[in-house]
Each structure stands twice: as structure tokens, then as C-alpha cells.
Write a protein that holds these residues in place. Sequence first.
Motif, mmCIF file in Angstrom:
data_model
loop_
_atom_site.group_PDB
_atom_site.id
_atom_site.type_symbol
_atom_site.label_atom_id
_atom_site.label_comp_id
_atom_site.label_asym_id
_atom_site.label_seq_id
_atom_site.Cartn_x
_atom_site.Cartn_y
_atom_site.Cartn_z
ATOM 1 N N CYS A 174 18.925 -3.505 38.145
ATOM 2 C CA CYS A 174 19.000 -2.605 38.995
ATOM 3 C C CYS A 174 17.602 -2.694 40.001
ATOM 4 O O CYS A 174 16.699 -3.178 39.620
ATOM 5 C CB CYS A 174 18.401 -1.034 38.189
ATOM 6 S SG CYS A 174 18.413 0.305 39.355
ATOM 7 N N GLN B 53 16.180 -0.448 41.662
ATOM 8 C CA GLN B 53 15.365 0.848 41.673
ATOM 9 C C GLN B 53 14.530 0.983 40.594
ATOM 10 O O GLN B 53 13.794 2.071 40.557
ATOM 11 C CB GLN B 53 16.294 2.003 42.410
ATOM 12 C CG GLN B 53 16.984 1.799 43.560
ATOM 13 C CD GLN B 53 17.663 2.881 44.089
ATOM 14 O OE1 GLN B 53 17.391 4.046 43.735
ATOM 15 N NE2 GLN B 53 18.749 2.632 44.931
ATOM 16 N N CYS B 54 15.050 0.671 39.373
ATOM 17 C CA CYS B 54 14.152 0.813 38.200
ATOM 18 C C CYS B 54 14.318 -0.507 37.419
ATOM 19 O O CYS B 54 14.990 -1.667 37.809
ATOM 20 C CB CYS B 54 14.556 2.304 37.414
ATOM 21 S SG CYS B 54 16.381 1.730 36.750
ATOM 22 N N MET C 208 23.808 2.924 38.293
ATOM 23 C CA MET C 208 23.567 3.247 39.834
ATOM 24 C C MET C 208 24.144 4.406 40.216
ATOM 25 O O MET C 208 23.514 5.292 40.870
ATOM 26 C CB MET C 208 23.955 1.994 40.843
ATOM 27 C CG MET C 208 23.058 0.656 40.465
ATOM 28 S SD MET C 208 21.362 0.894 40.770
ATOM 29 C CE MET C 208 21.285 0.871 42.664
ATOM 30 N N LYS D 15 22.680 7.417 37.860
ATOM 31 C CA LYS D 15 20.986 7.665 37.812
ATOM 32 C C LYS D 15 20.487 7.553 39.178
ATOM 33 O O LYS D 15 19.307 8.329 39.622
ATOM 34 C CB LYS D 15 20.457 6.643 37.280
ATOM 35 C CG LYS D 15 20.642 6.598 35.540
ATOM 36 C CD LYS D 15 20.305 7.621 34.875
ATOM 37 C CE LYS D 15 20.883 7.779 33.331
ATOM 38 N NZ LYS D 15 20.699 8.940 32.658
ATOM 39 N N HIS D 16 21.091 7.189 40.196
ATOM 40 C CA HIS D 16 20.656 6.849 41.686
ATOM 41 C C HIS D 16 21.370 7.335 42.662
ATOM 42 O O HIS D 16 21.095 7.394 43.726
ATOM 43 C CB HIS D 16 19.941 5.506 41.886
ATOM 44 C CG HIS D 16 19.186 4.973 40.816
ATOM 45 N ND1 HIS D 16 17.922 5.419 40.672
ATOM 46 C CD2 HIS D 16 19.456 3.858 39.756
ATOM 47 C CE1 HIS D 16 17.381 4.655 39.483
ATOM 48 N NE2 HIS D 16 18.152 3.596 39.170
ATOM 49 N N GLU D 17 22.639 7.910 42.104
ATOM 50 C CA GLU D 17 23.685 8.341 43.009
ATOM 51 C C GLU D 17 24.087 7.534 44.214
ATOM 52 O O GLU D 17 24.193 7.594 45.330
ATOM 53 C CB GLU D 17 23.190 9.680 43.579
ATOM 54 C CG GLU D 17 22.821 10.808 42.500
ATOM 55 C CD GLU D 17 22.550 12.204 43.111
ATOM 56 O OE1 GLU D 17 22.327 12.347 44.553
ATOM 57 O OE2 GLU D 17 22.029 12.864 42.344
ATOM 58 N N HIS D 18 24.069 6.021 43.992
ATOM 59 C CA HIS D 18 24.328 5.068 44.765
ATOM 60 C C HIS D 18 25.444 4.381 44.157
ATOM 61 O O HIS D 18 25.360 3.376 43.318
ATOM 62 C CB HIS D 18 23.132 4.038 45.184
ATOM 63 C CG HIS D 18 22.058 4.702 45.832
ATOM 64 N ND1 HIS D 18 22.251 4.837 46.961
ATOM 65 C CD2 HIS D 18 20.866 5.162 45.330
ATOM 66 C CE1 HIS D 18 20.982 5.375 47.690
ATOM 67 N NE2 HIS D 18 20.115 5.687 46.503
#
Length: 91
Positions: free
Chosen positions: A62, A64-65, A79, A82-85
Motif C-alpha cells: 500500500c 498510504q500505509c 485500498m 481503508k483509503h477509499e481509493h
Amino acid sequence: RRRERAKTDSSIAVLPFDQLPDIGPISRKQPCPCPVCGVLFYQKSDFRHHYMVHSGEKPYACTQCDFRARQLTNLKRHMKEKHEHPRVAVV
């Protein structure tokens, strides 16, 4: 359905998948046994995904994390949830 198993040598070291010796062609007539647990595979991609459980490989990260996944579909789901992508950049 019960998985077939071949006899294995428990002293074999678990290497990353890309460091395994070439396993050659796999078919119904000539399946590939997992060198760790002996489960027989009839497709190389199934063997690769299974073998990563033993080696601990998680090639999809990922951006972003610190989440890592064995399969791209699991990273995509992470994704999105958790990240709405819904789009994923493979690292």
C-alpha cells in the motif's frame, strides 16, 4: 475436495519464490508438489500463490500505509475499504 499431497523433505529451506529452481512445465499428468508441504498443483500460478504462504512474501504494498498483500486483489480491496481509493499503484 481433499488436496493431494506428495512426500516432502522437511529439511528444505524456504526460499523466496523467484529463487526456487525452475519447476518446468506443470500439467494434469505432471503436477508440481510444494517442496514444503507436498500439496500438488496443476497450474504454476496456483503454486506461486500457495508458496508465498510458506515464504512470507507479500509483494504488493500500500502506498498510504504499511499494509502488504500476497495478491493484488487483496491490496485493491484494502485500498478501497481503508483509503477509499479504488485505484492502486503497484510498487
